[in-house]
Motif scaffolding. Structure first.
Motif, PDB file in Angstrom:
ATOM      1  N   THR A 105      20.723  14.336  21.354  1.00 31.45           N
ATOM      2  CA  THR A 105      19.443  14.836  20.850  1.00 31.45           C
ATOM      3  C   THR A 105      18.633  13.716  20.213  1.00 31.45           C
ATOM      4  OG1 THR A 105      20.496  16.967  20.451  1.00 31.45           O
ATOM      5  CG2 THR A 105      18.386  16.578  19.369  1.00 31.45           C
ATOM      6  N   ALA A 106      19.291  12.863  19.409  1.00 32.42           N
ATOM      7  CA  ALA A 106      18.590  11.740  18.779  1.00 32.42           C
ATOM      8  C   ALA A 106      18.066  10.763  19.828  1.00 32.42           C
ATOM      9  CB  ALA A 106      19.521  11.023  17.806  1.00 32.42           C
ATOM     10  N   LEU A 107      18.868  10.500  20.860  1.00 29.50           N
ATOM     11  CA  LEU A 107      18.425   9.592  21.921  1.00 29.50           C
ATOM     12  C   LEU A 107      17.232  10.165  22.681  1.00 29.50           C
ATOM     13  CD1 LEU A 107      18.948   6.970  23.485  1.00 29.50           C
ATOM     14  CD2 LEU A 107      20.448   8.284  24.984  1.00 29.50           C
ATOM     15  N   ALA A 108      17.285  11.463  22.985  1.00 27.12           N
ATOM     16  CA  ALA A 108      16.152  12.095  23.673  1.00 27.12           C
ATOM     17  C   ALA A 108      14.892  12.033  22.813  1.00 27.12           C
ATOM     18  CB  ALA A 108      16.497  13.539  24.013  1.00 27.12           C
ATOM     19  N   LEU A 109      15.044  12.268  21.512  1.00 21.77           N
ATOM     20  CA  LEU A 109      13.897  12.194  20.604  1.00 21.77           C
ATOM     21  C   LEU A 109      13.333  10.782  20.545  1.00 21.77           C
ATOM     22  CD1 LEU A 109      12.090  13.548  18.451  1.00 21.77           C
ATOM     23  CD2 LEU A 109      13.781  12.855  16.780  1.00 21.77           C
ATOM     24  N   LEU A 110      14.200   9.784  20.446  1.00 20.86           N
ATOM     25  CA  LEU A 110      13.725   8.400  20.392  1.00 20.86           C
ATOM     26  C   LEU A 110      13.047   7.978  21.690  1.00 20.86           C
ATOM     27  CD1 LEU A 110      16.638   6.629  18.486  1.00 20.86           C
ATOM     28  CD2 LEU A 110      14.334   7.110  17.657  1.00 20.86           C
ATOM     29  N   LEU A 111      13.582   8.400  22.829  1.00 23.62           N
ATOM     30  CA  LEU A 111      12.937   8.074  24.109  1.00 23.62           C
ATOM     31  C   LEU A 111      11.556   8.715  24.225  1.00 23.62           C
ATOM     32  CD1 LEU A 111      15.949   8.288  26.583  1.00 23.62           C
ATOM     33  CD2 LEU A 111      14.676   6.241  25.907  1.00 23.62           C
ATOM     34  N   CYS A 112      11.449   9.969  23.806  1.00 24.80           N
ATOM     35  CA  CYS A 112      10.141  10.641  23.842  1.00 24.80           C
ATOM     36  C   CYS A 112       9.157   9.972  22.887  1.00 24.80           C
ATOM     37  CB  CYS A 112      10.299  12.120  23.498  1.00 24.80           C
ATOM     38  SG  CYS A 112      11.098  13.079  24.788  1.00 24.80           S
ATOM     39  N   LEU A 113       9.634   9.587  21.702  1.00 20.24           N
ATOM     40  CA  LEU A 113       8.771   8.914  20.734  1.00 20.24           C
ATOM     41  C   LEU A 113       8.331   7.547  21.248  1.00 20.24           C
ATOM     42  CD1 LEU A 113       7.503   9.087  17.923  1.00 20.24           C
ATOM     43  CD2 LEU A 113       9.574   8.040  17.022  1.00 20.24           C
ATOM     44  N   ALA A 114       9.252   6.799  21.854  1.00 18.97           N
ATOM     45  CA  ALA A 114       8.892   5.488  22.417  1.00 18.97           C
ATOM     46  C   ALA A 114       7.879   5.638  23.547  1.00 18.97           C
ATOM     47  CB  ALA A 114      10.146   4.774  22.911  1.00 18.97           C
ATOM     48  N   TRP A 115       8.078   6.648  24.375  1.00 13.75           N
ATOM     49  CA  TRP A 115       7.133   6.896  25.469  1.00 13.75           C
ATOM     50  C   TRP A 115       5.757   7.231  24.914  1.00 13.75           C
ATOM     51  CZ3 TRP A 115       6.994  11.919  28.742  1.00 13.75           C
ATOM     52  CH2 TRP A 115       6.132  11.769  29.812  1.00 13.75           C
ATOM     53  N   PHE A 116       5.707   8.096  23.884  1.00 16.79           N
ATOM     54  CA  PHE A 116       4.440   8.468  23.270  1.00 16.79           C
ATOM     55  C   PHE A 116       3.753   7.253  22.658  1.00 16.79           C
ATOM     56  CE2 PHE A 116       2.241   9.811  19.347  1.00 16.79           C
ATOM     57  CZ  PHE A 116       1.213  10.517  19.928  1.00 16.79           C
ATOM     58  N   LEU A 117       4.498   6.420  21.908  1.00 18.36           N
ATOM     59  CA  LEU A 117       3.898   5.239  21.290  1.00 18.36           C
ATOM     60  C   LEU A 117       3.433   4.233  22.337  1.00 18.36           C
ATOM     61  CD1 LEU A 117       6.256   4.729  18.234  1.00 18.36           C
ATOM     62  CD2 LEU A 117       3.928   5.636  18.251  1.00 18.36           C
ATOM     63  N   ALA A 118       4.143   4.151  23.452  1.00 16.74           N
ATOM     64  CA  ALA A 118       3.711   3.246  24.523  1.00 16.74           C
ATOM     65  C   ALA A 118       2.377   3.693  25.102  1.00 16.74           C
ATOM     66  CB  ALA A 118       4.771   3.184  25.625  1.00 16.74           C
ATOM     67  N   GLN A 119       2.139   4.995  25.153  1.00  8.61           N
ATOM     68  CA  GLN A 119       0.857   5.490  25.659  1.00  8.61           C
ATOM     69  C   GLN A 119      -0.280   5.071  24.736  1.00  8.61           C
ATOM     70  OE1 GLN A 119       1.111   6.861  28.714  1.00  8.61           O
ATOM     71  NE2 GLN A 119       3.237   6.400  28.286  1.00  8.61           N
ATOM     72  N   LEU A 120      -0.020   5.101  23.424  1.00 10.32           N
ATOM     73  CA  LEU A 120      -1.063   4.723  22.472  1.00 10.32           C
ATOM     74  C   LEU A 120      -1.290   3.215  22.454  1.00 10.32           C
ATOM     75  CD1 LEU A 120      -0.115   6.977  19.446  1.00 10.32           C
ATOM     76  CD2 LEU A 120      -1.899   7.365  21.134  1.00 10.32           C
ATOM     77  N   ARG A 121      -0.192   2.462  22.491  1.00 10.18           N
ATOM     78  CA  ARG A 121      -0.306   1.022  22.329  1.00 10.18           C
ATOM     79  C   ARG A 121      -0.843   0.334  23.567  1.00 10.18           C
ATOM     80  NH1 ARG A 121       4.549   0.098  20.509  1.00 10.18           N
ATOM     81  NH2 ARG A 121       5.437   0.024  22.583  1.00 10.18           N
ATOM     82  N   ARG A 122      -0.370   0.713  24.750  1.00  7.64           N
ATOM     83  CA  ARG A 122      -0.747  -0.006  25.958  1.00  7.64           C
ATOM     84  C   ARG A 122      -1.877   0.650  26.722  1.00  7.64           C
ATOM     85  NH1 ARG A 122       4.364  -0.171  29.104  1.00  7.64           N
ATOM     86  NH2 ARG A 122       5.476   0.729  27.387  1.00  7.64           N
ATOM     87  N   GLY A 123      -2.487   1.642  26.148  1.00  7.80           N
ATOM     88  CA  GLY A 123      -3.575   2.304  26.865  1.00  7.80           C
ATOM     89  C   GLY A 123      -4.724   1.349  27.088  1.00  7.80           C
TER      90      GLY A 123
END
Length: 194
Positions: free
Chosen positions: A74-92
């Motif tokens: 569960t923690a790994l899934a949460l971290l992957l989703c959070l990293a994906w979300f932050l990548a959308q904001l940062r590299r947009g």
């Protein structure tokens, strides 16, 4: 948006949607009202059971590895989703800035790149970097300029203000653009900032 990132985003969203749709469809089709009309080989839970019942969960919980694996997964899934979300904001490609007409927008990164190229073409400028953190109605431009050796900062700032920065203001009109310019030279002793 980067085409490869766009493809990855669409693929991940399609896979997530497919899994959720299949699970929801399976639960809906195995309801008592629909279960009688399904083919004989259709996997269905026994009548009156739930998807996760207490006796069914008690067996894996009895093993020592169950709780750490569930928590870590569960923690790994949460971290992957959070990293994906932050990548959308940062590299947009940057936020979209509204232009004079309502349907017209401009990406902040595109404007920043154009202003940086125009600034580097200005006499006395060796390198330039522009960052545009944009708001809805007001924009700010942070410009860092490295002067060529022997260039005087005053005239270079004048050329920047009446050249690329005025063009950027004109392209965003009627919305105001506040600018902050930092000027540097190669030697640390001659560095000045404004």
């Amino acid at each position: 948006m980067n085409p490869s990132r766009n493809a990855v985003n669409r693929t991940l969203l399609a896979l997530t949607g497919t899994v959720l749709l299949a699970g929801g469809g399976w639960l809906a089709l195995t309801a008592d009202a629909v279960a009688g009309r399904l083919p004989a080989g259709w996997p269905a839970p026994d009548a009156g059971t739930v998807l996760l019942d207490r006796p069914g969960l008690a067996e894996p919980r009895g093993h020592g590895w169950w709780t750490p694996v569930v928590v870590a997964g569960t923690a790994l899934a949460l971290l992957l989703c959070l990293a994906w979300f932050l990548a959308q904001l940062r590299r947009g490609g940057g936020r979209r800035l509204p232009l004079a007409g309502p349907p017209l927008t401009l990406r902040t990164r595109a404007l920043a790149d154009a202003v940086a190229r125009r600034a580097e073409a200005t006499d006395g400028v060796d390198r330039a970097h522009v960052h545009l953190p944009a708001g809805k109605k007001r924009s700010r431009a942070r410009v860092r300029v490295l002067l060529e050796p022997g260039a005087a900062p005053g005239p270079v700032l004048e050329r920047l203000a009446h050249g690329p920065l005025d063009e950027a203001r004109a392209s965003l009109a009627p919305h105001p653009l506040r600018t902050r310019v930092r000027v540097g030279v190669r030697s640390a002793r001659e560095r000045r900032a404004r």
